[in-house]
Motif scaffolding. Structure first.
Motif, PDB file in Angstrom:
ATOM      1  N   ARG A  34       0.820  -1.218   0.000  1.00 24.45           N
ATOM      2  CA  ARG A  34       0.000   0.000   0.000  1.00 24.45           C
ATOM      3  C   ARG A  34       0.852   1.266   0.000  1.00 24.45           C
ATOM      4  O   ARG A  34       2.067   1.226   0.170  1.00 24.45           O
ATOM      5  N   THR A  36       1.820   5.358   1.258  1.00 25.49           N
ATOM      6  CA  THR A  36       2.204   6.004   2.512  1.00 25.49           C
ATOM      7  C   THR A  36       0.988   6.413   3.337  1.00 25.49           C
ATOM      8  O   THR A  36       0.045   7.006   2.806  1.00 25.49           O
ATOM      9  N   THR A  37       1.045   6.092   4.618  1.00 24.77           N
ATOM     10  CA  THR A  37       0.053   6.406   5.659  1.00 24.77           C
ATOM     11  C   THR A  37      -1.277   5.672   5.511  1.00 24.77           C
ATOM     12  O   THR A  37      -2.192   5.884   6.308  1.00 24.77           O
ATOM     13  N   GLU A  38      -1.403   4.815   4.518  1.00 24.23           N
ATOM     14  CA  GLU A  38      -2.633   4.034   4.426  1.00 24.23           C
ATOM     15  C   GLU A  38      -2.660   3.001   5.555  1.00 24.23           C
ATOM     16  O   GLU A  38      -1.616   2.495   5.976  1.00 24.23           O
ATOM     17  N   GLY A  43      -4.690  -1.411   0.646  1.00 20.14           N
ATOM     18  CA  GLY A  43      -4.968  -0.026   0.285  1.00 20.14           C
ATOM     19  C   GLY A  43      -6.052   0.107  -0.770  1.00 20.14           C
ATOM     20  O   GLY A  43      -6.502  -0.871  -1.365  1.00 20.14           O
ATOM     21  N   TRP A  44      -6.475   1.347  -0.998  1.00 24.60           N
ATOM     22  CA  TRP A  44      -7.599   1.590  -1.910  1.00 24.60           C
ATOM     23  C   TRP A  44      -7.248   1.197  -3.344  1.00 24.60           C
ATOM     24  O   TRP A  44      -8.046   0.576  -4.046  1.00 24.60           O
ATOM     25  N   TYR A 191      -3.867  10.314  -7.583  1.00 19.80           N
ATOM     26  CA  TYR A 191      -5.048   9.563  -7.130  1.00 19.80           C
ATOM     27  C   TYR A 191      -5.979   9.206  -8.289  1.00 19.80           C
ATOM     28  O   TYR A 191      -7.116   8.795  -8.070  1.00 19.80           O
TER      29      TYR A 191
END
Length: 210
Positions: A34, A36-38, A43-44, A191
């Motif tokens: 994933r 960063t910071t997920e 992750g999405w 994104y």
């Protein structure tokens, strides 16, 4: 999320059976790191990528493994930890499920995790942590998105930086993605991999190799 132990699941045999256990291995195992910071998991973007691959491989069974690493802003330590975990999973899967086709994937910092185990040379502060030669044939395809190592000293696309895995790799960088594109930045580009079609393109690339 499944581990190699789950991918190569041990199921108890019935009483009196001459075999103590039987193994069931998936056709395809997607190992995804994933961004960063997920929160822990794939992750999405990893979720969308896995779903897209599943939709393209017909009746083949697909298992997943979320690389277990911090994904924090201590990038050097975090990426190294991710590389160590991914290597252990690849090795266990190759040993226990030799017919399983392994797919490596990563988004943002997670793409860096994939880089360090597949690149052929140093990039910035990152030195290679290569997949052992005996495990290499089990890696069928690689897909990375928003790869920050593209813009580091000694960087570039993983397709070009990996003499072993380049031909099995798709390295997706959206125009304007500040983490992988050195040109003018677009704050939405990092994104946009689902909407711009690059995720589906990568899934098709992977499906064609498993």
């Amino acid at each position: 999320m499944t581990s190699a132990a789950t991918i190569c699941a041990i199921s108890a045999a019935g009483a009196g059976s001459p075999t103590a256990a039987a193994q069931t291995c998936s056709d395809v195992d997607i190992v995804f790191a994933r961004g960063t910071t997920e929160p822990p998991g794939v992750g999405w973007l990893g979720t969308a990528f896995i779903n897209s691959v599943r939709s393209k491989v017909g009746s083949k069974s697909v298992s997943t493994y979320a690389v277990n690493y911090p994904a924090n802003w201590d990038l050097y330590s975090s990426v190294r930890a991710g590389g160590t975990d991914a290597l252990a999973h690849v090795h266990a899967t190759a040993a226990n499920c030799p017919n399983t086709r392994i797919v490596l994937g990563g988004y943002s910092q997670g793409a860096g995790v994939v880089d360090v185990i597949t690149i052929g040379q140093r990039v910035g502060l990152f030195t290679p942590m290569p997949i052992p030669a005996e495990d290499e044939p089990h890696v069928a395809a690689i897909a990375v998105f928003g790869n920050p190592m593209r813009t580091m000293n000694g960087g570039g696309s993983l397709v070009d930086k990996s003499p072993v895995y380049g031909g099995r790799t798709i390295d997706q960088c959206a125009t304007g993605d500040q983490y992988c594109d050195p040109g003018p930045s677009d704050n939405t580009a990092h994104y946009a991999y689902v909407q711009n079609g690059m995720l589906d393109q990568a899934a098709a690339f992977v499906a064609g190799r498993v």
